[in-house]
Design an enzyme around this catalytic site. Sequence first.
Site, mmCIF file in Angstrom:
data_model
loop_
_atom_site.group_PDB
_atom_site.id
_atom_site.type_symbol
_atom_site.label_atom_id
_atom_site.label_comp_id
_atom_site.label_asym_id
_atom_site.label_seq_id
_atom_site.Cartn_x
_atom_site.Cartn_y
_atom_site.Cartn_z
ATOM 1 N N MET A 205 -35.121 -24.560 -18.381
ATOM 2 C CA MET A 205 -35.432 -24.701 -19.814
ATOM 3 C C MET A 205 -36.420 -23.625 -20.209
ATOM 4 O O MET A 205 -37.396 -23.379 -19.496
ATOM 5 C CB MET A 205 -36.029 -26.074 -20.134
ATOM 6 C CG MET A 205 -35.033 -27.201 -20.216
ATOM 7 S SD MET A 205 -35.749 -28.693 -20.972
ATOM 8 C CE MET A 205 -36.985 -29.126 -19.752
ATOM 9 N N HIS A 206 -36.165 -23.006 -21.372
ATOM 10 C CA HIS A 206 -37.124 -22.028 -21.867
ATOM 11 C C HIS A 206 -37.138 -21.920 -23.389
ATOM 12 O O HIS A 206 -38.035 -21.309 -23.952
ATOM 13 C CB HIS A 206 -36.814 -20.648 -21.284
ATOM 14 C CG HIS A 206 -35.572 -20.022 -21.851
ATOM 15 N ND1 HIS A 206 -34.324 -20.370 -21.418
ATOM 16 C CD2 HIS A 206 -35.384 -19.085 -22.811
ATOM 17 C CE1 HIS A 206 -33.413 -19.671 -22.080
ATOM 18 N NE2 HIS A 206 -34.034 -18.881 -22.943
ATOM 19 N N ARG A 207 -36.159 -22.503 -24.059
ATOM 20 C CA ARG A 207 -36.072 -22.331 -25.510
ATOM 21 C C ARG A 207 -37.218 -23.057 -26.215
ATOM 22 O O ARG A 207 -37.565 -24.183 -25.860
ATOM 23 C CB ARG A 207 -34.726 -22.815 -26.039
ATOM 24 C CG ARG A 207 -33.578 -21.991 -25.486
ATOM 25 C CD ARG A 207 -32.293 -22.174 -26.248
ATOM 26 N NE ARG A 207 -31.250 -21.340 -25.650
ATOM 27 C CZ ARG A 207 -31.068 -20.053 -25.905
ATOM 28 N NH1 ARG A 207 -31.850 -19.443 -26.774
ATOM 29 N NH2 ARG A 207 -30.110 -19.373 -25.307
#
Length: 360
Positions: A205-207
């Site tokens: 996850m990075h958004r």
Amino acid sequence: MYLDLIAGTRPNFVKIASIIHAIDESELNFTYRLIHTGQHYDKKLSTNFFKDLKLPEPDHNLGVGSGSQAKQTAEIMTAYEKLLEDKTPDICIVVGDVTSSMACAITAKKMLVKVAHIEAGLRSYDWEMPEEINRVLIDSIADYFFTTTIEAKTYLLSTGKDANSVYHVGNTMIDTLVRFKQHFRKPDIWNRLDLKKDQYLVLTMHRPSNVDGLNHLEKILKSITSYRKDIPIIFPVHPRTENAMKRLKFDCSNLFLSSALDYLEFNFLVQNSKAVITDSGGITEETTVLGIPCLTIRENTERPETTEIGTNEIVGTDPKKIEDAFSRLFNNNWRKGSIPNLWDGNTGLRILRVLNQLNS
């Protein structure tokens, strides 16, 4: 023909590697300078990629580093403008949808340099995604468009693009996956946790929409970790996500955080996993080619081919949808999927052949 090849983030490196290898191995007359903007500055997200993917050291590193998107854009444009004043390429090649690609495309266009966009025509239609803004901006000014799917080409033509400037060539990211698949290597966490094939999950996850709000991030993590407590979930943490996790202090017995992994290590984990849970678009392409089930924790995707014929499914962040998806996954009811047309490892060479024809 003299090219500027722009790379600034991990996905850029993976995609631009295809072009560099094609140049090195073909007899076509191309020269280039590789420009690293420094948008990703973590060693394993940038520097190590050049070693793993057998790339030359960048000719220029703009060293932009962290900062707001506006700050990064301004610094990239200023630095790249100076390079263009010193030497002008025939074409500036930008890949994907990151800030580096958008900033260099605009700068090149204003300096009267032709721009080629690799991975053109993708749309999520989600204006809360910075990447969607970047895609639209690049496609609005580019001169040549190279698409991963025929649907992306059809979309660009429907917006009025000249048919002689839009080419369906395949996926450069898959070129790199195919080339280095036999070189995937075990990360340290494999032996440390005694992982077994098909008996763990990989999470990325990075958004901003998923990791910037701590309550929302905690909700996602609880949904993912609560279904099967006996299944290890390996979470290589992106620098942006790492900051959020430190503030969240989320603790779960089956969630194992890892530092950012090299390309070869990460894809070893993916290839041997039961499934991948991600908010990354590029990873959904890689899982489709590797035949690994993929759960996308977003409400949309700019890569619909991964859900229509691939192994990807959009589950969003609704706990019920995530639970339903896990139920099908662990009951072996996930579709096998197939590989999109021209995702065959030869996209880089097809792009060079097109550019060579344009130059003749």
